[in-house]
Design a protein around this motif. Structure first.
Motif, PDB file in Angstrom:
ATOM      1  N   ARG A 178       0.879  -1.297   0.141  1.00 46.15           N
ATOM      2  CA  ARG A 178       0.050  -0.019   0.013  1.00 46.15           C
ATOM      3  C   ARG A 178       0.863   1.295  -0.086  1.00 46.15           C
ATOM      4  O   ARG A 178       0.416   2.256  -0.320  1.00 46.15           O
ATOM      5  CB  ARG A 178      -1.077  -0.142   1.048  1.00 46.15           C
ATOM      6  N   THR A 179       1.759   1.100   0.390  1.00 40.57           N
ATOM      7  CA  THR A 179       3.116   2.162   0.216  1.00 40.57           C
ATOM      8  C   THR A 179       3.846   2.203  -0.999  1.00 40.57           C
ATOM      9  O   THR A 179       4.878   1.111  -0.737  1.00 40.57           O
ATOM     10  CB  THR A 179       3.827   2.557   1.587  1.00 40.57           C
ATOM     11  N   PRO A 180       3.794   2.823  -2.012  1.00 37.83           N
ATOM     12  CA  PRO A 180       4.759   2.517  -3.023  1.00 37.83           C
ATOM     13  C   PRO A 180       6.164   2.678  -2.886  1.00 37.83           C
ATOM     14  O   PRO A 180       6.588   3.358  -2.101  1.00 37.83           O
ATOM     15  CB  PRO A 180       4.134   3.509  -4.181  1.00 37.83           C
ATOM     16  N   GLY A 181       6.775   1.383  -3.225  1.00 38.01           N
ATOM     17  CA  GLY A 181       8.359   1.581  -3.118  1.00 38.01           C
ATOM     18  C   GLY A 181       8.789   0.977  -1.881  1.00 38.01           C
ATOM     19  O   GLY A 181      10.009   0.694  -1.574  1.00 38.01           O
ATOM     20  N   SER A 182       7.821   0.687  -1.129  1.00 36.53           N
ATOM     21  CA  SER A 182       8.275   0.136   0.187  1.00 36.53           C
ATOM     22  C   SER A 182       8.608  -1.735   0.183  1.00 36.53           C
ATOM     23  O   SER A 182       9.307  -2.088   1.059  1.00 36.53           O
ATOM     24  CB  SER A 182       7.083  -0.143   1.126  1.00 36.53           C
ATOM     25  N   ALA A 183       8.247  -2.139  -0.850  1.00 35.01           N
ATOM     26  CA  ALA A 183       8.408  -3.604  -1.180  1.00 35.01           C
ATOM     27  C   ALA A 183       8.228  -3.723  -2.411  1.00 35.01           C
ATOM     28  O   ALA A 183       7.664  -3.292  -3.209  1.00 35.01           O
ATOM     29  CB  ALA A 183       7.873  -4.415  -0.127  1.00 35.01           C
ATOM     30  N   THR A 184       8.649  -5.000  -2.836  1.00 38.37           N
ATOM     31  CA  THR A 184       7.944  -5.506  -4.052  1.00 38.37           C
ATOM     32  C   THR A 184       7.455  -7.084  -3.847  1.00 38.37           C
ATOM     33  O   THR A 184       7.649  -7.606  -2.755  1.00 38.37           O
ATOM     34  CB  THR A 184       9.332  -5.945  -5.290  1.00 38.37           C
ATOM     35  N   PRO A 185       6.878  -7.692  -4.789  1.00 39.95           N
ATOM     36  CA  PRO A 185       6.069  -8.878  -4.699  1.00 39.95           C
ATOM     37  C   PRO A 185       7.253 -10.089  -4.129  1.00 39.95           C
ATOM     38  O   PRO A 185       6.881 -10.858  -3.257  1.00 39.95           O
ATOM     39  CB  PRO A 185       5.375  -9.434  -5.762  1.00 39.95           C
ATOM     40  N   GLU A 186       8.260  -9.743  -4.776  1.00 45.17           N
ATOM     41  CA  GLU A 186       9.486 -10.775  -4.298  1.00 45.17           C
ATOM     42  C   GLU A 186      10.023 -10.631  -3.147  1.00 45.17           C
ATOM     43  O   GLU A 186      10.599 -11.495  -2.495  1.00 45.17           O
ATOM     44  CB  GLU A 186      10.493 -10.839  -5.376  1.00 45.17           C
ATOM     45  N   THR A 187       9.817  -9.183  -2.519  1.00 39.78           N
ATOM     46  CA  THR A 187      10.812  -9.190  -1.312  1.00 39.78           C
ATOM     47  C   THR A 187       9.558  -8.824  -0.141  1.00 39.78           C
ATOM     48  O   THR A 187       9.949  -8.676   1.053  1.00 39.78           O
ATOM     49  CB  THR A 187      11.396  -7.728  -0.991  1.00 39.78           C
TER      50      THR A 187
END
Length: 287
Positions: free
Chosen positions: A48-57
């Motif tokens: 929900r916060t852009p750039g806070s994670a990726t699906p992989e991380t």
């Protein structure tokens, strides 16, 4: 006070913040020893916060967010059971072989019995049977934790634990986190009255929650509200920038987050019967 111990058993990183941070912070403030079991890494959650994670991380990031939340709450690092998040509704995540909903009941209960025998809690704390939101992982953890609570004192159950130094233990109180029926509409109404453009929940969600007469304690957690909100903010992947209830006027934020609702599942109480706001009142301290 006596050296009380509490074990919270939840499904995902952030459950401890949104659902039980007031209970956990209050118990810590009273000098209790608090432990947390988390079943999954929350890898099926939204970002929900852009750039806070990726699906992989996402699993790794959410685990770190949980560690940070535990530091804020002052509790030890969580025990992770290592299952996968089963996701909402028909999410394909539910079909993963390691998804919590696919785990054998006996296996999960054995892990939870080991946790109970290891930290010897006087109080065990988990979701009410409908999982508050209906999330399948919440429902599973309520069921598994309830069974573990019932079985942990039986020496004939998982006797191999004794070889690992985990003697049978009988917790004295089982508490369920709950929310009152209509809480989603009440939240939206408070925010809208404060001038925050929040949509009403879908009509089918208006009655989600537990009837008030089934709740045994409405716990005032306002003294721990700053800690609770800090715990929530640790979960950046799950808290979008400008989240409405966190940017509301202080009185509205208090109204939404300043109370937590508990059901005493064991010992059984009658509907409408109340328990003390001290979660350990009436218990017997054991070595």
């Amino acid at each position: 006070m006596a050296s009380w111990r509490l074990l919270a058993c939840f499904a995902h990183p952030d459950d401890e913040a949104f659902i039980g941070a007031g209970v956990l912070a209050m118990s810590m403030a009273q000098g209790a020893e608090v432990h947390l079991v988390c079943a999954t890494y929350g890898e099926a959650g939204d970002i929900r916060t852009p750039g806070s994670a990726t699906p992989e991380t996402l699993a790794e990031v959410r685990h770190e967010e949980l560690r940070q939340s535990c530091q804020v709450l002052g509790i030890p690092e969580p025990t992770m059971l290592g299952y996968r998040d089963s996701g909402w509704g028909d999410d394909p995540a539910q079909h993963h072989p390691n998804a919590l909903v696919n785990a054998p009941d006996r296996e999960v209960v054995q892990h939870l019995v080991a946790a109970i025998r290891g930290c010897k809690p006087h109080v065990v704390f988990t979701f009410e049977p409908a999982g508050l939101s209906g999330h399948k992982d919440h429902i599973a953890m309520s069921r598994h934790t309830t069974f573990a609570y019932q079985l942990a004192s039986d020496a004939s159950v998982f006797p191999e634990h004794i070889q690992d130094g985990l003697a049978p233990w009988r917790p004295q109180r089982l508490l369920y986190a709950a929310r009152p029926k209509g809480h989603r509409v009440d939240r939206a109404r408070r925010l809208r009255e404060a001038g925050i453009d929040t949509p009403l929940p879908p009509r089918e969600q208006w009655e989600i929650g537990v009837p008030l007469e089934q709740i045994h304690l409405i716990l005032d957690v306002e003294p721990y509200l700053d800690t609770k909100l800090a715990s929530i903010r640790c979960h950046r992947t799950q808290v979008p920038p400008g989240r409405d209830d966190l940017r509301a006027p202080p009185d509205v934020t208090k109204a939404i987050h300043g109370k937590e609702y508990l059901i005493q599942a064991d010992p059984l109480l009658s509907a409408g019967e109340q328990i003390s706001s001290d979660l350990f009142t009436g218990l017997v301290e054991e070595a």
